[in-house]
Design a protein around this motif. Sequence first.
Motif, PDB file in Angstrom:
ATOM      1  N   ILE A  38       0.837  -1.195   0.000  1.00  0.00           N
ATOM      2  CA  ILE A  38       0.000   0.000   0.000  1.00  0.00           C
ATOM      3  C   ILE A  38       0.870   1.242   0.000  1.00  0.00           C
ATOM      4  CG2 ILE A  38      -1.633   1.356   1.352  1.00  0.00           C
ATOM      5  CD1 ILE A  38      -2.920  -1.169   2.211  1.00  0.00           C
ATOM      6  N   ARG A  39       1.888   1.205   0.837  1.00  0.00           N
ATOM      7  CA  ARG A  39       2.748   2.380   0.938  1.00  0.00           C
ATOM      8  C   ARG A  39       3.440   2.683  -0.379  1.00  0.00           C
ATOM      9  NH1 ARG A  39       4.499   0.109   6.388  1.00  0.00           N
ATOM     10  NH2 ARG A  39       2.918   1.043   7.721  1.00  0.00           N
ATOM     11  N   ARG A  40       3.593   1.634  -1.154  1.00  0.00           N
ATOM     12  CA  ARG A  40       4.306   1.839  -2.409  1.00  0.00           C
ATOM     13  C   ARG A  40       3.402   2.413  -3.510  1.00  0.00           C
ATOM     14  NH1 ARG A  40       6.524  -3.515  -2.651  1.00  0.00           N
ATOM     15  NH2 ARG A  40       7.558  -3.376  -0.629  1.00  0.00           N
ATOM     16  N   LEU A  41       2.122   2.356  -3.327  1.00  0.00           N
ATOM     17  CA  LEU A  41       1.232   2.870  -4.367  1.00  0.00           C
ATOM     18  C   LEU A  41       1.492   4.354  -4.600  1.00  0.00           C
ATOM     19  CD1 LEU A  41      -2.204   1.306  -3.464  1.00  0.00           C
ATOM     20  CD2 LEU A  41      -0.645   0.627  -5.249  1.00  0.00           C
ATOM     21  N   PRO A  42       1.606   4.762  -5.843  1.00  0.00           N
ATOM     22  CA  PRO A  42       1.903   6.176  -6.111  1.00  0.00           C
ATOM     23  C   PRO A  42       0.838   7.119  -5.564  1.00  0.00           C
ATOM     24  CG  PRO A  42       1.550   4.941  -8.149  1.00  0.00           C
ATOM     25  CD  PRO A  42       1.642   3.958  -7.048  1.00  0.00           C
ATOM     26  N   SER A  43      -0.417   6.706  -5.693  1.00  0.00           N
ATOM     27  CA  SER A  43      -1.455   7.628  -5.228  1.00  0.00           C
ATOM     28  C   SER A  43      -1.399   7.779  -3.716  1.00  0.00           C
ATOM     29  CB  SER A  43      -2.826   7.113  -5.650  1.00  0.00           C
ATOM     30  OG  SER A  43      -3.130   5.931  -4.948  1.00  0.00           O
ATOM     31  N   PHE A  44      -1.017   6.698  -3.051  1.00  0.00           N
ATOM     32  CA  PHE A  44      -0.925   6.786  -1.602  1.00  0.00           C
ATOM     33  C   PHE A  44       0.242   7.674  -1.193  1.00  0.00           C
ATOM     34  CE2 PHE A  44       0.229   5.166   2.616  1.00  0.00           C
ATOM     35  CZ  PHE A  44      -0.985   5.327   3.236  1.00  0.00           C
ATOM     36  N   ARG A  45       1.299   7.579  -1.948  1.00  0.00           N
ATOM     37  CA  ARG A  45       2.454   8.431  -1.647  1.00  0.00           C
ATOM     38  C   ARG A  45       2.083   9.890  -1.757  1.00  0.00           C
ATOM     39  NH1 ARG A  45       7.533   6.171  -4.744  1.00  0.00           N
ATOM     40  NH2 ARG A  45       7.699   4.129  -3.761  1.00  0.00           N
TER      41      ARG A  45
END
Lengths: 657, 576
Positions: A310-317
Amino acid sequence: QQIQEDLNKQLLDNLVSFMSRTYSDFQEKTTEWTCRMKFREIPTAALVLGVNVTDHDLTFRGLSDVLQDNITPYVALLEAKDCPGIKNLMQKLMGQLMNCDIDVDSLEDEDCVQVSQNKIRCSMPSLISWYESVTKKTDSETPSKKRNSSSKHWQSPPVVVIFKDMESFSTKVLQDFIVISSQHIHELPLVLIFGIATSPMIIHRLLPHSVSSLLCIELFQSLSCKEHLSTIIDKLLLTSQFPFKLGAKVLQVLFNIFLYHDFSVQNFIKGFQLCVVEHFYSQPLSVLCCHLGDTKKRVYSLSHDQCENIRRLPSFRRYVEKQESGKQVALLTNDSFLKEETEKLLEDLHVYHENYVSILRCLHVFTSSLPKYPLGKQIRELHCACLENQVWETEEYESSLQLARMLNKTDLVTMLQQCVEILMLSSGKEFDKTVEKLKEFLTQFQNLEAEASQERDVSVSSQKELQKKTDLYHLQKTLLELKESRRSKKLTKFEMLRFDVVDYIDKLVRKYLVPADHRTLHEIVYFNAASVLRGHLNAAPRTALHTALNNPHWYLKNQALKCDGGGISNKAPDICIVYKLHLECGRLINLVDWLEAFSTVVMAAEEPNADAASLDQVDDIIHARFIRAVSELELLGFIKPSKQKTDHVARLTWGGC
Amino acid sequence: MSRPEGTRSSRRSLHVKFVPDEDVLKHIADDAGTKARKDKAQLSVSVKRFVKKLENISDNEAQEVLEEKNYVAALGICAQDPVGNGSNISGGEVFSFQTPKRSNKMAELASELAQTPEQNVAPDHSKCPEKMAKTPQSSVSSNAWFVFFFLLFQNKKKEFVSTTPYRLRKRLAGPDPYLESESEYSASCSEEEDEEEQKEASTILSDQKTPAKTKAASTPLPRNSLAKKVKEQKMGNLVEEYFEAHSSSKVLTSDRTLQKLRKRRLNQQTLHDLLKNAPLAYAAEIRDLNQQHESLFSKWMLQLHLGFNIVLYGLGSKRDLLEKFRTSLLQDSVHLVVNGYFPSITVRSILNSITEEVLDHIGTFRSPLDQLEFITKRFKEDSSLELYVLIHNLDSQMLRGERSQQILAQLSSLPSIYLIASIDHINAPLMWDQAKLSLYNWLWYETTTFNPYVEETSYENSLLVQQSGSLALSSLTHVLHSLTLNARGIFRLLAQHQLEKKDNPSYPGLSFQDFYQQCREAFLVNSDLTLRAQLTEFRDHKLIRTKRAADGVEYLLIPVDDSTLTDFLEKEDEDV
């Protein structure tokens, strides 16, 4: 996995229910009209289905099911490929009818039927005798059973024969069948249904007048495939019930395949299924793509690795970067905090979808009636546009707003009413205010109307005044004045209100129709790998072959193969060289020349390390390699042996590929 | 139409026998677009009319082109896939038609290829202009073209006397639309002129250009109708070229035959051995490629189970890949491997192996349809039955028929039969119509392996390989030696007759009546019946083939190629 199977099932259910709905009206008509059976004429229904041949199967299956349920147990589906002759046709027909019979009747006479089925001479008389026996049996047998069945079926249920693909039946078979059955129509109430893909004219082209006069044809038009598609889109894409969504590009690809290639709803669904599979296979976080109720459970069962994902998802970043620093740290280090946050975000996403759909529908109500359809006539086009980028920044949106500002009042009012209905139906909670606002607009319009009627009275009276004065000069003057005043009074109340309405809609759009890529965690529910989809559904084998032959470097990442433009290095694989050489030839290729050219190239590529003894050896090998490459080209269909001249092959392709 | 053409050609003093309508229209448009013609005022009216019409059409066409482009763009909307998908180049590049080449072009290209330096940095200048025209879309080559013609034009037209045969000239006229489309800006890039000038001397001698073309290049086109003209011109040329290449019965190729090459023909076995010894080029890269494909195995498995069927395409044998798939994933399940490339495979044998070996059914069926029905029933009844079917070369000669494909498609549509197949032929997708495609429910996978087609081609009757199946010289003599002297005489007669007619490609064979006559004259047979008996014997040994023509006459033919036959006759002569 579980969900995805559910989805697929639901999808098909939807389709089937839809099909049956469309055909229920046919049934009603059919029943009415079979009553007025005429002398020696076979009632016939011609169903014009359109070119999407692949969907017909489903349609017919639905149709025969419905027929079986409602009208008659005796339905036979015939396909052209099963019936090359009249004999096969009768066989098939008998087989199907008898099988139906078994379904309806109890099992007691199963064995006798089965015995007879093999032995029976397949002819019309035998069919008739069978029919008589069956109907008699149902009449005499158990009155209780008859009662409930007669509510559904008639006293003497007709035998329905469906020809699935009328165009591909041979004419002779059809004619024979029709002539034969028309002679037996008294004993056997037969109803024919023709499935037609092209146009109803085909019946008259296939059947001579003497035969077609035996038919009493009624024409039915099935819904066009585009309408099927839009219902499916309505049910699948534009609901918040399905957690899985398609990205803009994927949708575009699917629509393009549909519109430009086959018009097949079935294929569209296949594509959709493929998307689902792909998504769940490739996206590890797709576990979270589920109904809202399950989300909580799933979020809390996430492992540490998944959290990292999840942390790696661009939108989450992007989302994290916007938070203040303390929260940032917590999000990046604390799993449980992350989970809470994720759940919240997913809920947000869900709410966003709900709002999105209803506002999209509202916008569609507005744009679909504008002249020239700047944003597309169908809701799917609008949907694509909204998904792709911020719709309010596009030119089309500008122009459609411009046009919307010029709508007349009745249209505007009906649109507003429709919008109110849509918003009332939607489950979103935030729309109370919006609805109120829209209603307010409506009342204002009504007020305007009242005012306008008063005004009209005034103007009428003024006109009366005009009529009094018959002086031409004065008339002209007053008319000019009137005109001027109209021009100067730039904005009437109505216009003001119209502007307000459009502005308000604009505001709604800007608020709710944000493209999905801007939302956090959109990767979980959106599938965006359009190229994969395209590769699997709409592949181009010729192109791939061409690339491999012309530019082997594309596949084999070797420096020696790198070359530019149209050229090819002499170190390329044999088949590429042979292919290149053959491109230089006309229709016929001399094998000797070809071989020589090939060996020239290959020899140059290899080091000239030759002493005379090994040269011969090398020569043999080159010869063998050449033979292999040529036969490979033959296998690929580029050349074939030719008899025109000895030791020549003919080229089968013209031009580049 | 003929009038403007005549005037134009007289003015330019051209020797063009035939100019297609489009060309004429275009040239007229050129003139009208550039400058008002001072002479021939009466003509200009009609010219203008043409132009107007042209432009009307051109708008529509341009629109069309635009739409097409949109469509292509939409389909290729996400074509920029970085890894290994070769099917992303635009259609124009692939399907662009090319001008046919002269017969000796192949040798030229070969020597060029041989000369190309290792790094292959600047091949463009070492190649002759014809070569460049092969990639007409690339602007570099078009520039070169233009500059080249421009120079020619300046150097007065006297240099290129039109000695070229008409056919060749027409061929050369192919690429000029591209050239025009580039002409506007290529005029400014003069640095290429130098390079081109050096080449000029050499190329001018080797290939003469038609004056018509230089003229076309030198007059700039009006911008607005450009797109249409390019298209129209292209179409016109294409059509003409196609028919030109295919209508003329005479094909210019050299008369050399393999026979004259002192090389012996290789037979299957030696070929195989030789190839085994030859190292496979780029083995490492090919292995990488295959490993990429192998990583997809589990995905294939999933998709097969979800009701899709998988078809593999791309250059290279996909047999090993499928085999690997089979051994790694299908070991424990029931599966059937069909070698489609095998020349005697039929649908019936596939169905038989399903019914007999998978379903343990003994008995025969009246037709494949019945059999299919039986299979369908069994699979529907017993949902635990699962079958994987692997078909190598679904597009092979034996399986590509309409009926076999229909049956296979229906088979594959059963939910518990999982089909994974490979296709190789360039036109393979044409064998499926919409209905079959929906039955097959394909998922396409590109698996370009670059593996040699060892198994697949081993059954092919290649011209270059000595046929083990058909008659060889030794078997011919063996059989004949076991026959009577008369019988040998009869065969000789037939062989001689066939050799006399060997130049006639449509030679149907010797008719029975004529043959009988000849045999009687040579005192070989005394009655119709004895000859027939003899012929039956030949036929049993596959020495001759009989064919009945449309008029009922029986023709006799020895199904052996001429060289073998000659050898045979020579040997016979020695014996006698």
